[in-house]
Each structure stands twice: as C-alpha cells, then as structure tokens.
Design an enzyme around this catalytic site. Structure first.
Site, PDB file in Angstrom:
ATOM      1  N   ASP A 195       0.808  -1.220   0.000  1.00  0.00           N
ATOM      2  CA  ASP A 195       0.000   0.000   0.000  1.00  0.00           C
ATOM      3  C   ASP A 195       0.847   1.280   0.000  1.00  0.00           C
ATOM      4  O   ASP A 195       2.012   1.267   0.379  1.00  0.00           O
ATOM      5  CB  ASP A 195      -0.890  -0.015   1.244  1.00  0.00           C
TER       6      ASP A 195
ATOM      7  N   GLU B 278      -5.382  -1.315  -6.936  1.00  0.00           N
ATOM      8  CA  GLU B 278      -6.429  -0.378  -6.555  1.00  0.00           C
ATOM      9  C   GLU B 278      -6.432   0.734  -7.614  1.00  0.00           C
ATOM     10  O   GLU B 278      -6.938   0.542  -8.694  1.00  0.00           O
ATOM     11  CB  GLU B 278      -6.190   0.164  -5.143  1.00  0.00           C
TER      12      GLU B 278
ATOM     13  N   GLU C 278     -13.803   1.972  -0.094  1.00  0.00           N
ATOM     14  CA  GLU C 278     -13.200   2.510   1.124  1.00  0.00           C
ATOM     15  C   GLU C 278     -13.332   4.030   1.196  1.00  0.00           C
ATOM     16  O   GLU C 278     -13.156   4.627   2.252  1.00  0.00           O
ATOM     17  CB  GLU C 278     -11.730   2.101   1.232  1.00  0.00           C
TER      18      GLU C 278
END
Length: 649
Positions: free
Chosen positions: A401, A450, A456
């Site tokens: 991430d 992503e 989210e």
C-alpha cells in the site's frame, strides 16, 4: 539527357512518396496516416471521419531528438492473427490478437512501430542506441482533436497521487494549461458519438504518462522527473529531495511503452476490449500453475468488528479465526490481515502480540483458507527478504500500500516486487497504486491494483462515479474496488462510519458489482456477521467467479448503466448497474448467448419495490430460461440486477 531527367524525376517521386505512410485495421474501419517531414505526425480516421489530426511524437535524448528530421531507411508490414490464453483470464480465457503492423526504421538506430486493430491503434518507439544507458529528457505526445470532445478523466494537481480522484467531465476546448493534468486512462467522447480510450501498456523502466491540456482541443503527455534522493516522511512514504532533469535513465536498446487508443462506436465495446493485454509482454513465470485467483474476506473496511459473538472483537486472534471460519463456510480461499496484524508497520517479522499468526496460518490450512498480509511499500523496500520469510510461513500473498507515485523509480519498484514475490510463489495486490499497464500479464501473480475511487472512500464512492469505472479504469485492467456492502443506502440519506460501514446504491447494485467489476482478487469488504445475516445474498456473491471464459456486453452507456453477461464453463452470470440520473430504468435482454436445445435454471436478484427509498430492499427470483428468450431487467436509481444461469439439473 532525357534519361538523366527521367532518373532524377523517378528518384524524386520516390523521395516524395516516402514522406507519407498509411496503415489500416484488418477490417478497414480504422486508418492511420503518417507524415514524415521535419517531424513525425499522424492522423487517425474511423471511416471517413477524423478522430485525431496531425498528432506529433518524438523522444528527446541528451544530444538528439528521435523523430526530428526523420530519415526513413526501411519499412516492414505484417499481419498478425493469433489466439492467446492469459494465465489469469480477466475477461476471456482465449484472447484474439488481430492487427496489421507497420514498422518504420529510421537513420539513427531507432524505429516506430504502429499497430492497427479493428477497435483501436497503438504505437511505440524502439531504440538500438549506444551507449548502453541513455537518458530520456522528454517524450512528445501531442493530441489534436478536430472538434470539441468531452473528456472523462481523473484530474490531479501533482504527480504524487493514488489515482483515486473522482471523474470529472471537461470539454477539450477548456482543457488547457490552466486546468489540472489527468491520470491515464482517459475517455473521450466525440460529437459523432465515437469513444476513444487512451492509455499505455508494456510500461517498464519508464515513468507513467499523464495528460495535460495546453490549448483548446490540444493535449500533451507529461511525465514525472526521475527522483535521485529521498528523505524521511513517516512510516509509509518518503520525500523526494532531489530530482534529475530527465524523466528516465534506461537501456539504449529497448522497446518503449505502447501508447494506445481504443476507438469504438458503441460504449459497450469498451467493456470487451483487451488492448492492455494485447500489447503487454507475455507471461514470464515458467510455471504459473500455483497462481490461484479468488475471493478474499477483508477486515479493515468493517474495522474487524463481528458482533453476536462470544469474544471481544478487534484485531486479535479470536476475530481472525472468525473470519477464517466465515471464509471456509462459503468457500472463500483467502482472508486479508490488514494494518494491525504486525506489532509495528515498519517491522514485518514481529506479529501483533495479541495474535498468534502461526497458529492462524495452521488453523486456516485445516479450513482451506490462506492468509494475505498487508504491508506499506516502504517496509517492503527495506525488507525484501520478507518474501522468502512469508513463503516459509505459508502466507499466500501480500497487499502492498501507499506507493502513490508512478515515476521511473516507482514503476521499477512494482516490477522488482512482483518478480521477487513470484520467486517465492506469492501473489501481489497493489493498493495506493497507479493503473494497470501490462505488468500483470508479464507477471500474472500480480492479481489486482487499486488505483480507483473504491468502496473505502465511503461517501466518495457514488454510483454516479462508479458507473464510469467499467468503461475507463476497469477497461484497462483488474481493479480492486473492494465491493460487498450489506448496509445499503441511497445517496440522499447516506451516513457511514466504521465499524458500520455502508455502501451507496442498492443491495442488488452491490451484488451486481461482482459480475460487472473485474479483479483477480475480489474482496468481500463487509462484516462476516452481516454476510451470515444475509445468507442468500452471500451464497450468490461467493459463487461468482473472479476469472471468466467469455464476456459479452449487452447494454451500456458510460456513466449511466452497464449490463454484461459473463461465462465460466457452462454457467453464465449477468450483472447490471445504473447511476442515479433516472428514477427507474427498464431493459429487455435476449438470452441469445445460451446453448440451443437446453434449459437453464436462473436465480436473480433485483431491486425491491421500495429500493428507491430503502436501498436494502431486494427481491430474489427463480425461473427456467432458454436460448433466445427475452427477460426484463429493471433497476431503480442507483440500482442493480444480477443473475446466475446454470444448466437445468
């Protein structure tokens, strides 16, 4: 004397004719006209209508500009028509790769390769330069539209971006130097209703491209400069403290990224395109049989908060066993342990003391559920040995991430990660990432990215925005949107906060996303307790495959609605989603894609009669259907419809 004049005129005519080249698609619908004069320009036509006019291209090196004063020394044409089989078939188990190619060789040891497909065009530079390492200072990528187009794009004010901005509509006459640049992909709509999807493939050892308006109906590619030095900036990022005056330092002998344009007359053709795959490098993993796409239960979005349980929930061992039990009950092969599984975000080798990670790994094995671990990219960079360690532990894959950059250094980081992960049979899911650009096909252990305004984002994940995703972001590669909300609300009454996270749109909308959206690692983002309490919905969701043999777009309009049918083996699934611009939508869908002389059982989920107000309302139906039959698909605002069609037992 006459012979001398004739010879002069003959060679002059050759010289003049050599200033123009042309290439058409196999079906003749698309044509590229290339002009070679002081520079290299090209125009693109769909039938007789101009799509682009006099686009220019070049590659600026330290002491020369490839494409300036071009001297053509050779050309080669080729027609290719082959069938490829992706390791991870996101749309099709067999992909057609049919194109005409023109390769132009120029003095100075460089070439341009153009390809024309029936649904688009592409080009790239190829160099064979000395010295072995060269610096690229800029790449000229100029687009000129012959009229005002509507651009659907994500705009950003910085090269530091997670590619999660909402889509905006900008008229190309207003997309100028005063507006923010845009990430790729970008979708253009012409007044003749042509669709042009712009992106890139085979991106390696080079920065990702952004688009910037420079004048009315004129855009250019822009690139981040290569970073040279970094400073501390917390546990998940760095500050770039020094940059080069070039965008890439790279091999003198190489293929540069493909610049491509998917060009269609109908929106639904965008949903079926495979251009990123067609232009990507082929699989580099010798034995990819260990790569297993699938669904995954995810605890972060619902804050690891199961309820109606006899233990204190949270990021602890009891809760993760509950997630493993849930995954096992519904045949989900993976769970993710997101931020909180480790004692520190900077130490990937010391688990949270509240968690016996190794006991959880063994517990999961007994239940046929494997674990995926979340990490910051910076921790991975500091501890590349973790891939071997995680493999030895029995971990299935990693979710990495917060990269939030796509300069040359970071593009190379992605490739280093997936190569090292593949050595140890780990798959990768990139979050805080740029869009797919072909690496996922060269290294198919890269299951998803992503780079999307996903669930989210809570209130930011509006159906109005999400209805662009199948046509733009997901049209270039797998997308980790993280769907699956069981608490559903219409936008006008939306409220959401973890642990009671909610999704905008109806229940049927959320369920249909599993069919419409494409990802090799498809998440179930909500609380397992909510899934247990909505068992019939969960049973449907967990039967939806993550890879497909065939994809057929049935009805589509970018930003408004999308209806697709997808096949896995003998089973078909249909997914339909709509935005909020109309109170209701109704379609008649013919089941022409089913086999003749066979009957099928169809289980469908539709918006309930009150779903326009209470988005949780849905209706489940069962019926027998057959080939050629017409069925009704009705959706409320921000609604959906989905079905599974199986051979009748």
């Amino acid at each position: 004397m006459r012979r001398i004049i004739f010879s002069f005129l003959f060679f002059l005519s050759l010289s003049i004719s050599a200033q123009k080249e042309a290439l058409s698609s196999p079906d003749g619908s698309l044509k590229i006209q290339i002009n070679l004069k002081d520079s290299i320009t090209y125009s693109v036509f769909l039938g007789s209508e101009a799509i682009f006019e006099n686009n220019s291209l070049s590659l600026k090196l330290k002491d020369q500009v490839l494409g300036r004063q071009p001297k053509l020394i050779g050309r080669k044409t080729e027609t290719v028509n082959k069938q490829d089989k992706p390791v991870v078939p996101i749309k099709f188990s067999t992909v057609s790769n049919h194109y005409n190619e023109l390769k132009l060789n120029f003095k100075g040891n460089y070439s341009l390769e153009f390809r024309a497909y029936n649904n688009g065009i592409a080009y790239r530079f190829v160099t064979n330069l000395k010295p072995a390492v060269i610096a690229v200072y800029d790449e000229e990528f100029i687009l000129n539209t012959p009229a005002d187009y509507i651009a659907n794009l994500q705009q950003t004010g910085s090269f530091k971006t997670s590619y999660e901005d909402a889509y905006s509509k900008v008229n190309t006459k207003d997309f100028d130097s005063k507006t923010k640049m845009a990430t790729l992909p970008v979708l253009l709509n012409s007044s003749q209703n042509h669709k042009i999807l712009i992106s890139e493939s085979n991106l390696t050892d080079y920065p990702a491209m952004f688009l910037k308006g420079i004048a009315p109906n004129k855009m250019k590619g822009v690139f981040a400069q290569a970073p040279l030095a970094f400073g501390d900036d917390g546990d998940r990022s760095v500050k770039i403290t020094s940059q080069a005056d070039y965008i890439a330092k790279t091999a003198g002998k190489r293929n540069f990224p493909w610049r491509y344009f998917v060009i269609t007359r109908e929106d639904k053709q965008l949903l079926e395109n495979t251009m990123t795959y067609n232009l990507a490098e082929s699989n580099k993993i010798n034995d990819p049989s260990w790569i297993k796409p699938g669904q995954v239960s995810w605890e972060w979005w619902n804050d690891a908060s199961p309820y109606h349980v006899d233990f204190v929930s949270g990021y602890n061992e009891a809760t993760y066993k509950y997630y493993i039990d849930f995954a096992s009950d519904f045949g989900i092969p993976y769970i993710i342990m997101d931020e909180g599984w480790a004692k520190s975000t900077t130490d990937p080798f010391t688990p949270n003391p509240d968690i016996n990670l190794f006991e959880l790994i063994e517990y999961g094995k007994k239940k046929n559920v494997r674990i995926v671990l979340w990490l910051t990219w910076l921790t991975v960079e500091h501890h590349f040995e973790l891939f071997k360690t995680f493999s030895d532990w029995g971990i299935a894959g990693v979710k990495i991430d917060f990269m939030d950059r796509s300069d040359q250094w970071m593009v190379n980081y992605y490739e280093r990660v997936v190569k090292e992960a593949a050595k140890h049979r780990l798959f990768v899911d990139f979050h805080g990432s740029f869009k797919p650009a072909g690496l996922e096909y060269a290294y198919p252990n890269l299951l998803s990215y992503e780079g999307v305004r996903g669930l989210e984002q809570m209130g930011g994940a509006t159906p109005d925005n999400s209805l662009y995703l199948p046509f733009i972001r997901n049209a270039v590669g797998p997308m980790d949107f993280t769907p699956g909300a069981m608490i559903n609300m219409q936008p006008n009454v939306y409220r959401s906060e973890r642990p009671n996270s909610a999704g905008m749109g109806t229940r049927a909308f959320q369920m249909a996303l599993y069919v419409v959206f494409e990802s090799g690692l498809q998440m179930l983002a909500d609380n397992p307790t909510n899934y247990y309490q909505n068992k019939e919905c969960t049973e449907f969701i967990t039967q939806v495959p993550t890879t497909w043999d065939e994809t057929i777009a049935l009805e589509a309009k970018a930003g408004e609605y999308a209806i697709v049918a997808k096949r896995k083996g003998s089973q078909w699934f249909i997914g339909a989603i709509a935005n909020g611009s109309q109170e209701k939508r109704a379609f008649k869908i013919r089941l022409d894609f089913l086999d003749k002389s066979k009957e099928y059982d169809m289980v469908s989920f539709a918006d309930g009669i009150n779903a326009g107000r209470q988005a949780m309302d849905y209706k489940r139906n069962e019926r027998v259907v057959s080939q050629g039959q017409e069925i009704a698909v009705e959706m409320v605002k921000n609604g959906g419809w989905t079905a599974k069609i199986s051979l009748k037992k």
